[in-house]
Design an enzyme around this catalytic site. Structure first.
Site, PDB file in Angstrom:
ATOM      1  N   CYS A  46      44.780  84.213 -46.228  1.00  0.00           N
ATOM      2  CA  CYS A  46      43.747  83.104 -45.758  1.00  0.00           C
ATOM      3  C   CYS A  46      44.667  82.122 -44.964  1.00  0.00           C
ATOM      4  O   CYS A  46      43.954  81.596 -44.106  1.00  0.00           O
ATOM      5  CB  CYS A  46      43.017  82.597 -46.994  1.00  0.00           C
ATOM      6  SG  CYS A  46      43.985  81.779 -48.119  1.00  0.00           S
ATOM      7  N   ASN A  47      45.910  81.910 -45.080  1.00  0.00           N
ATOM      8  CA  ASN A  47      46.526  80.765 -44.524  1.00  0.00           C
ATOM      9  C   ASN A  47      47.405  81.221 -43.487  1.00  0.00           C
ATOM     10  O   ASN A  47      47.936  80.563 -42.601  1.00  0.00           O
ATOM     11  CB  ASN A  47      47.586  79.996 -45.788  1.00  0.00           C
ATOM     12  CG  ASN A  47      46.712  79.361 -46.265  1.00  0.00           C
ATOM     13  OD1 ASN A  47      45.601  78.720 -46.110  1.00  0.00           O
ATOM     14  ND2 ASN A  47      47.168  78.939 -47.587  1.00  0.00           N
ATOM     15  N   SER A 102      52.662  76.650 -48.055  1.00  0.00           N
ATOM     16  CA  SER A 102      50.993  76.897 -48.425  1.00  0.00           C
ATOM     17  C   SER A 102      50.331  75.623 -48.005  1.00  0.00           C
ATOM     18  O   SER A 102      51.028  74.671 -48.070  1.00  0.00           O
ATOM     19  CB  SER A 102      50.978  77.584 -49.803  1.00  0.00           C
ATOM     20  OG  SER A 102      51.455  78.641 -49.951  1.00  0.00           O
ATOM     21  N   GLU A 107      50.637  76.652 -55.043  1.00  0.00           N
ATOM     22  CA  GLU A 107      49.773  77.745 -55.341  1.00  0.00           C
ATOM     23  C   GLU A 107      50.451  79.052 -55.859  1.00  0.00           C
ATOM     24  O   GLU A 107      51.376  79.488 -55.483  1.00  0.00           O
ATOM     25  CB  GLU A 107      48.811  77.961 -54.282  1.00  0.00           C
ATOM     26  CG  GLU A 107      49.458  78.360 -52.975  1.00  0.00           C
ATOM     27  CD  GLU A 107      49.102  80.007 -52.891  1.00  0.00           C
ATOM     28  OE1 GLU A 107      48.547  80.410 -53.882  1.00  0.00           O
ATOM     29  OE2 GLU A 107      49.359  80.396 -51.708  1.00  0.00           O
ATOM     30  N   GLN A 109      49.132  82.130 -56.034  1.00  0.00           N
ATOM     31  CA  GLN A 109      48.898  83.492 -55.479  1.00  0.00           C
ATOM     32  C   GLN A 109      49.554  84.245 -54.509  1.00  0.00           C
ATOM     33  O   GLN A 109      49.673  85.370 -54.506  1.00  0.00           O
ATOM     34  CB  GLN A 109      47.083  83.615 -55.113  1.00  0.00           C
ATOM     35  CG  GLN A 109      46.236  83.168 -56.263  1.00  0.00           C
ATOM     36  CD  GLN A 109      44.647  83.150 -55.531  1.00  0.00           C
ATOM     37  OE1 GLN A 109      44.578  82.065 -55.004  1.00  0.00           O
ATOM     38  NE2 GLN A 109      44.041  84.146 -55.567  1.00  0.00           N
ATOM     39  N   GLN A 113      50.628  88.131 -53.013  1.00  0.00           N
ATOM     40  CA  GLN A 113      50.207  88.434 -51.815  1.00  0.00           C
ATOM     41  C   GLN A 113      51.476  89.047 -51.019  1.00  0.00           C
ATOM     42  O   GLN A 113      51.459  90.000 -50.430  1.00  0.00           O
ATOM     43  CB  GLN A 113      49.699  87.358 -51.016  1.00  0.00           C
ATOM     44  CG  GLN A 113      48.349  86.968 -51.650  1.00  0.00           C
ATOM     45  CD  GLN A 113      47.619  85.727 -51.099  1.00  0.00           C
ATOM     46  OE1 GLN A 113      48.493  84.958 -50.874  1.00  0.00           O
ATOM     47  NE2 GLN A 113      46.598  85.537 -51.094  1.00  0.00           N
ATOM     48  N   GLY A 182      31.573  86.641 -53.876  1.00  0.00           N
ATOM     49  CA  GLY A 182      32.856  87.487 -54.078  1.00  0.00           C
ATOM     50  C   GLY A 182      33.027  87.186 -55.764  1.00  0.00           C
ATOM     51  O   GLY A 182      32.608  86.470 -56.467  1.00  0.00           O
ATOM     52  N   GLY A 184      36.394  88.654 -56.850  1.00  0.00           N
ATOM     53  CA  GLY A 184      37.915  89.190 -57.041  1.00  0.00           C
ATOM     54  C   GLY A 184      38.654  87.942 -57.667  1.00  0.00           C
ATOM     55  O   GLY A 184      37.985  87.239 -58.433  1.00  0.00           O
TER      56      GLY A 184
END
Length: 413
Positions: A46-47, A102, A107, A109, A113, A182, A184
């Protein structure tokens, strides 16, 4: 060995609108840019959307690919795309994997990823020895930073930042009816953060109703099919969109109808999906408040200030990892050059041996074996000096000897 290249854009260089235009890039598309032995990997979150390549497309070709897929003219591409090479490209990935680059520093996640991006590139056959070493090194240093520094304190996920933002805008969330789009991992994190802020009424909407029910059941919430959202939108005070599509899920007409039923009560929408789930046209509707990824920057600054004192330590760990990677790549390069050198010397020795044997047809087997051993000893002695120079020298020595071997082979032909 070809230079490592990185081309991409992120939350620092491009708006969420531009990032979502590049979010549809696929690993298979990048693989098509590569030569037969080229390596390339796509990291899309997303970033950021970034490509790491070795021995494939040039920096200009990567930049042109991103510009075309992101519908950017030359001026936009120059403003929003960045290119890194060699050690700078490697260190950038180390910062990314360690969540130091980030939107939400620390963060949790991003490491997963990066691992998924590496696995996806492997599945397409686009990972060779250089990218293998690069991604393994990135995952190692990110784990080391997570375990030995304080970068994980405070809000450590986009989901947590989204909950913080919703609370800042709406106020106390304990009385809010919250909807999550969502089902997920990110959606589950959002639900958890909401409940820690006292939210008791959570509704999960998902394309697959079974997954919505499963997530909601874990948190005493209600699960719904995404198709039910339009009919229930007026019941929601806060919506966090953790899943998007090629077209907006929450459209302006949907929101306008819901607002009309709420008798002046506002709806706060926090959109952390890329592509965005909430149509920007919602901004024109009274009592509808939309926030996307770009709006999270202020929320994350507090967490960043808490971690700045750890940043220098993180940089030291990343510098050390980059040096180790350089040493590993240098070892690979030197090893390959030594193999080529040894092969070339042996071929030369074998040819000389064949010529001697033809000139001396009366040699018996013992004499032939003695001659063969003598030639092989000479080859090993001749190899000793250049091999030692390769091991003691750097990339320039390796490249110079490689060129010399190529010239020698050309002369022999």
């Amino acid at each position: 060995m070809s230079t490592l290249l990185l081309c991409g854009l992120n939350h620092k260089t491009a708006s969420v609108e531009l990032r979502e235009r590049c979010a549809g890039i696929l690993q298979a598309e990048l693989k098509e840019l590569c030569a037969e032995h080229g390596e390339i990997a796509l990291l899309s979150t997303c970033n950021r959307v970034e490509a790491y390549a070795v021995g494939g497309p040039s920096a200009d070709e990567l930049r042109a690919f991103f510009a075309r897929r992101g519908e950017m003219d030359d001026a936009e591409a120059a403003e929003h795309l960045y290119v890194r090479e060699g050690r700078n490209a490697a260190k950038h990935l180390f910062f990314v994997a360690s969540s130091l680059d980030s939107l939400v520093v620390g963060e949790t996640q991003i490491r997963a990823q990066v691992k998924e991006a590496y696995a996806s590139a492997q599945e397409t056959g686009a990972v060779g020895p250089v990218l293998h070493q690069l991604f393994q090194a990135a995952l190692r240093v990110s784990k080391e930073i997570a375990e030995t520094t304080g970068v994980g304190r405070g809000t450590v996920s986009v989901a947590g930042a989204a909950a913080d933002l919703a609370e800042r805008v709406f106020g106390k969330l304990s009385n809010a009816c919250v909807g999550v789009l969502g089902a997920g991992d990110t959606a589950e994190l959002v639900v958890g953060h909401m409940q820690r802020r006292g939210v008791e009424r959570v509704s999960v909407f998902n394309r697959t109703p079974e997954r919505a029910h499963e997530l909601a059941a874990k948190h005493n919430g209600a699960g719904h099919a995404l198709s039910d959202l339009a009919g229930r939108l007026h019941e929601l005070d806060v919506i966090v969109a953790a899943a998007g599509d090629t077209e907006p899920i929450l459209t302006a007409p949907m929101v306008r109808r819901a607002i009309g039923k709420r008798r002046g009560r506002p709806i706060v929408m926090v959109d952390i999906a890329v592509p965005r789930a909430v149509d920007p046209a919602v901004d024109s509707i009274d009592n509808a408040y939309r926030y996307d990824m770009d709006a999270l920057t202020d929320v994350t600054m507090d967490a960043l200030r808490l971690r700045r004192r750890d940043f220098l330590h993180c940089c030291t760990l990343i510098d050390a990892a980059a040096l180790r990677l350089d040493a590993g790549e240098r070892g690979m390069r030197v090893g390959k050059t030594i193999q080529e050198l040894e092969s070339h010397y042996r071929e030369v020795g074998d040819r000389e041996l064949e010529q001697l044997e033809r000139r001396l047809p009366d040699l018996n087997d013992d004499e032939r074996e003695h001659l063969r051993r003598s030639i092989h000893r000479l080859v090993r002695k001749f190899l000793h000096v250049p091999v030692r120079a390769l091991r003691d020298g750097g990339a320039q020595t390796s490249d110079a000897l490689k060129r010399a071997v190529s010239r020698s082979k050309s002369d022999d032909e």
